[in-house]
Enzyme design. Structure first.
Site, mmCIF file in Angstrom:
data_model
loop_
_atom_site.group_PDB
_atom_site.id
_atom_site.type_symbol
_atom_site.label_atom_id
_atom_site.label_comp_id
_atom_site.label_asym_id
_atom_site.label_seq_id
_atom_site.Cartn_x
_atom_site.Cartn_y
_atom_site.Cartn_z
ATOM 1 N N LYS A 113 -3.728 -1.031 1.253
ATOM 2 C CA LYS A 113 -3.243 -2.357 1.605
ATOM 3 C C LYS A 113 -2.000 -2.122 2.452
ATOM 4 C CE LYS A 113 -1.978 -6.893 -0.289
ATOM 5 N NZ LYS A 113 -1.235 -7.293 0.875
ATOM 6 N N ARG B 206 -2.731 -14.760 11.222
ATOM 7 C CA ARG B 206 -3.504 -15.493 10.216
ATOM 8 C C ARG B 206 -3.230 -16.984 10.266
ATOM 9 N NH1 ARG B 206 -1.689 -13.658 4.433
ATOM 10 N NH2 ARG B 206 -2.057 -15.788 3.817
ATOM 11 N N GLU C 273 -4.855 -5.073 10.309
ATOM 12 C CA GLU C 273 -3.459 -5.231 9.904
ATOM 13 C C GLU C 273 -2.620 -4.352 10.845
ATOM 14 O OE1 GLU C 273 -2.576 -7.234 7.290
ATOM 15 O OE2 GLU C 273 -0.619 -6.529 6.607
HETATM 16 P P1 ATP Z 1 0.450 -10.575 0.130
HETATM 17 O O1 ATP Z 1 1.836 -11.147 0.197
HETATM 18 O O2 ATP Z 1 0.126 -9.903 -1.139
HETATM 19 O O3 ATP Z 1 0.034 -9.849 1.358
HETATM 20 P P2 ATP Z 1 -0.857 -12.753 1.177
HETATM 21 O O4 ATP Z 1 -1.013 -14.118 0.642
HETATM 22 O O5 ATP Z 1 0.037 -12.516 2.351
HETATM 23 O O6 ATP Z 1 -0.447 -11.840 0.013
HETATM 24 P P3 ATP Z 1 -3.473 -11.892 0.685
HETATM 25 O O7 ATP Z 1 -4.651 -12.378 1.381
HETATM 26 O O8 ATP Z 1 -3.261 -12.311 -0.699
HETATM 27 O O9 ATP Z 1 -2.261 -12.213 1.607
HETATM 28 O O10 ATP Z 1 -3.442 -10.299 0.701
HETATM 29 C C1 ATP Z 1 -4.224 -9.674 1.612
HETATM 30 C C2 ATP Z 1 -3.465 -9.322 2.877
HETATM 31 O O11 ATP Z 1 -3.295 -7.922 2.914
HETATM 32 C C3 ATP Z 1 -4.318 -9.612 4.063
HETATM 33 O O12 ATP Z 1 -4.075 -10.902 4.539
HETATM 34 C C4 ATP Z 1 -3.911 -8.576 5.077
HETATM 35 O O13 ATP Z 1 -2.890 -9.101 5.900
HETATM 36 C C5 ATP Z 1 -3.332 -7.470 4.260
HETATM 37 N N1 ATP Z 1 -4.090 -6.193 4.301
HETATM 38 C C6 ATP Z 1 -3.526 -4.984 4.403
HETATM 39 N N2 ATP Z 1 -4.436 -4.001 4.389
HETATM 40 C C7 ATP Z 1 -5.644 -4.579 4.292
HETATM 41 C C8 ATP Z 1 -6.976 -4.087 4.233
HETATM 42 N N3 ATP Z 1 -7.253 -2.797 4.262
HETATM 43 N N4 ATP Z 1 -7.968 -5.002 4.116
HETATM 44 C C9 ATP Z 1 -7.705 -6.323 4.063
HETATM 45 N N5 ATP Z 1 -6.458 -6.850 4.122
HETATM 46 C C10 ATP Z 1 -5.428 -5.997 4.239
#
Ligand code: ATP
Length: 565
Positions: A252, A272, A302
């Site tokens: 991540k 996004r 990302e």
């Molecule tokens: P967080 O603050 O935990 O990132 P968030 O609300 O911003 O939460 P979430 O959708 O909950 O976003 O967490 C997923 C985010 O992680 C994705 O929106 C993306 O930007 C990021 N990300 C990083 N690495 C990856 C990956 N390998 N696959 C998918 N998403 C990834």
């Protein structure tokens, strides 16, 4: 259609808080909505264009106040006073239009087409004399409006309709109006909305009552699409429980989401929030051109910053300014380089990949991306059913300065804009939140003249609820390049959004999203969320997030539960 009819609908919708009633009211409206008036559906969402379109009304409260003053012949001072009392510029406009109407007679009839036409002139105005032109356009509308119309024109202008309508309310109303409320139909309509990002497209197909036509709605390259979101698990074991075994696990990355569209020669980059950031990342355009095979595609990735000397990944905060800055791009590009980590493919050579299983999409993207470290690479991944291996990979990600891992279901489709269990994020105990500033207090002493204590709110799906106050983590002195913001900078950012001032306290329109860390969540009667953050600390601005993308009350209650465990 007369705008008055729409104004009455808004009023009817705001008269009930029950979702089901709202759906029914809307559904009846859709049933009789004339074909030529489909675009009214944008106005219902407080918008003037489809979701994918970046053009927003973007009018300041100050300008609206001036327009109300001109249109109703009321002193600005009086309007501001009334605004402080009522807390809603819409009601203020309604009240003064009513006063005016008693003395002058106005015979103009406003149509929804006229309102849309005028509102649509606003975002494109630029350069000299812009403010006056905008004022003229708004005043024209308010002059022709009756009191109720003035209320909703004003609320539309400042982006605060207060009718409690979400996209999902519209979805269910369409299902009820044209398919008599079949649950599966709601899902099909949702998919069509997610793929087209355009309610008019969906309304026009739904109106014909043809489900198979709705199913055919597809993505279009160059039009931004909402990113699929992740659910959360506390460890790989719980992650496996959702996505099944084996699964694909990736780092991540701690950067920001970038959706990359290529249509022959044209490459477009979206965040996004569907914001076009192509101009800010010329090097990424070049990497895509050089290192990704294919004529037309949409990739999900990302972008992560790295230190130009040590080549180590940096945290998001370090590169966040690249998203907004429109000047000195070349300099910034050298100082704050990014590496693009591609993890999904949504479209390739004329064919949507959304319904393909993730495993296949992942292989496909690996076949077109030529890994070029520090420029663009396919995200690091393993496939495993073994908890220990997953744990090892997780630790490795953390050692590499990344946030944790993403566990992805092998056979899952890509669901734009949905937070379904197709991917699960696992990261060390969640102790940070993205929240919206909705109020503040002016400081004293060294901080006088600046806002120095900020009220934080979370999102409950319909409105913002207060959850704490933050004053630490912000710098006293203005900082040069990177790092945190200062009180001065934050004050300047928030000033245009101040709604009311009472002594030292101000209320602020929910516009600015910030990341905060905290030590604990407690139940508390002091805030209307019923919760309070203990020792919150500001860590970063989140210019990549919209206010409605802040953490939700539900998510925070979940954190509270985990904390107890
Ligand atoms: P967080 O603050 O935990 O990132 P968030 O609300 O911003 O939460 P979430 O959708 O909950 O976003 O967490 C997923 C985010 O992680 C994705 O929106 C993306 O930007 C990021 N990300 C990083 N690495 C990856 C990956 N390998 N696959 C998918 N998403 C990834």
């Amino acid at each position: 259609m007369r705008y008055q009819k729409l104004a009455k609908l808004y009023e009817e919708l705001s008269s009930t808080t029950k979702r089901l009633e709202k759906v029914e009211i809307l559904s009846k409206f859709f049933e009789v909505l004339p074909k030529d008036d489909s675009e009214v559906i944008y106005l219902l969402m407080g918008k003037i264009y489809p979701e994918y379109d970046e053009r927003k009304i973007g009018i300041s409260n100050q300008l609206v106040i001036k327009a109300i003053s001109k249109a109703t012949g009321t002193e600005i001072k009086k309007i501001i006073h009334e605004w402080k009392m009522l807390g809603d510029l819409g009601e203020v406009a309604e009240k003064f239009t009513l006063h005016k109407k008693q003395s002058t007679l106005n015979s103009h009839i406003l149509t929804t087409t006229k309102v849309l036409e005028n509102l649509r002139k606003l975002p494109s105005l630029e350069g000299k004399g812009t403010v006056n032109k905008k004022l003229g356009i708004i005043t024209e509308l308010l002059t022709s409006a009756d009191p109720l119309e003035a209320k909703y024109i004003t609320r539309s202008l400042i982006g605060d309709l207060r009718i409690g309508i979400q996209e999902s309310t519209i979805r269910d109303a369409l299902a009820l109006a044209f398919f008599k409320k079949d649950k599966d139909v709601s899902e099909i309509i949702q998919k069509a909305i997610d793929k087209s990002n355009d309610l008019v497209v969906v309304l026009e197909i739904a109106r014909q009552g043809k489900i198979n036509e709705l199913e055919k709605v597809s993505l279009q390259i160059g039009k931004p699409i909402k990113a699929m979101l992740a659910q959360k698990a506390v460890n790989p074991k719980e992650g496996f429980a959702v996505v099944g075994k084996p699964c694909i696990i990736e780092y991540k990355y701690d950067g920001f989401r970038l959706l990359i569209h290529k249509n022959d020669e044209v490459i477009t980059l979206f965040t996004r929030s569907l914001e076009n950031v192509t101009a800010q990342f010329p090097e990424v355009v070049e990497y895509v051109n050089q290192y990704v095979k294919g004529k037309t595609f949409i990739l999900d990735s990302e972008a992560v910053g790295y230190d130009k000397k040590t080549k180590k990944y940096t945290e998001f905060q370090a590169i966040s300014q690249r998203i907004r800055r429109k000047h000195n791009i070349e300099k910034l590009q050298k100082e704050l380089p990014v590496e693009v980590n591609v993890f999904d493919i949504l479209y390739l050579e004329g064919k949507s990949q959304l319904d393909e299983p993730f495993e296949k999409r992942s292989k496909l993207l690996r076949s077109i991306v030529k890994d070029t470290p520090y420029k663009i690479i396919a995200s690091k991944q393993i496939i495993t059913d073994d908890e220990e291996k997953a744990m090892e990979f997780y630790n490795q990600a953390l050692e590499n300065n990344q946030e944790g891992i993403m566990m992805k279901k092998m056979d899952a489709e890509y669901r734009p804009g949905r937070r379904v269990g197709n991917m699960i994020k696992v990261k060390p105990e969640e102790k940070d939140l993205d929240l919206v500033i909705t109020g503040a207090e002016y400081g004293t002493g060294k901080r006088s003249g600046w806002l120095s204590s900020f009220i934080l709110s979370c999102w409950d799906g319909e409105k913002f609820l207060e959850i704490g106050k933050v004053g630490t983590g912000i710098k006293e002195k203005e900082t040069a390049e990177s790092g945190n913001v200062s009180f001065k900078e934050l004050t300047e950012k928030l000033k245009p959004y101040i709604i009311t001032e009472k002594g030292k306290n101000v209320t602020i329109e929910p516009k600015i999203v910030v990341a905060v860390t905290y030590q604990e969540i407690q139940k508390s009667p002091n805030y209307n969320s019923g919760l309070a953050l203990r020792f919150p600390r500001f860590t970063a601005l989140r210019p990549d997030k919209k206010p409605e993308q802040a953490n939700t009350l539900k998510e925070i209650l979940e954190d509270l539960k985990n904390q107890k465990r």
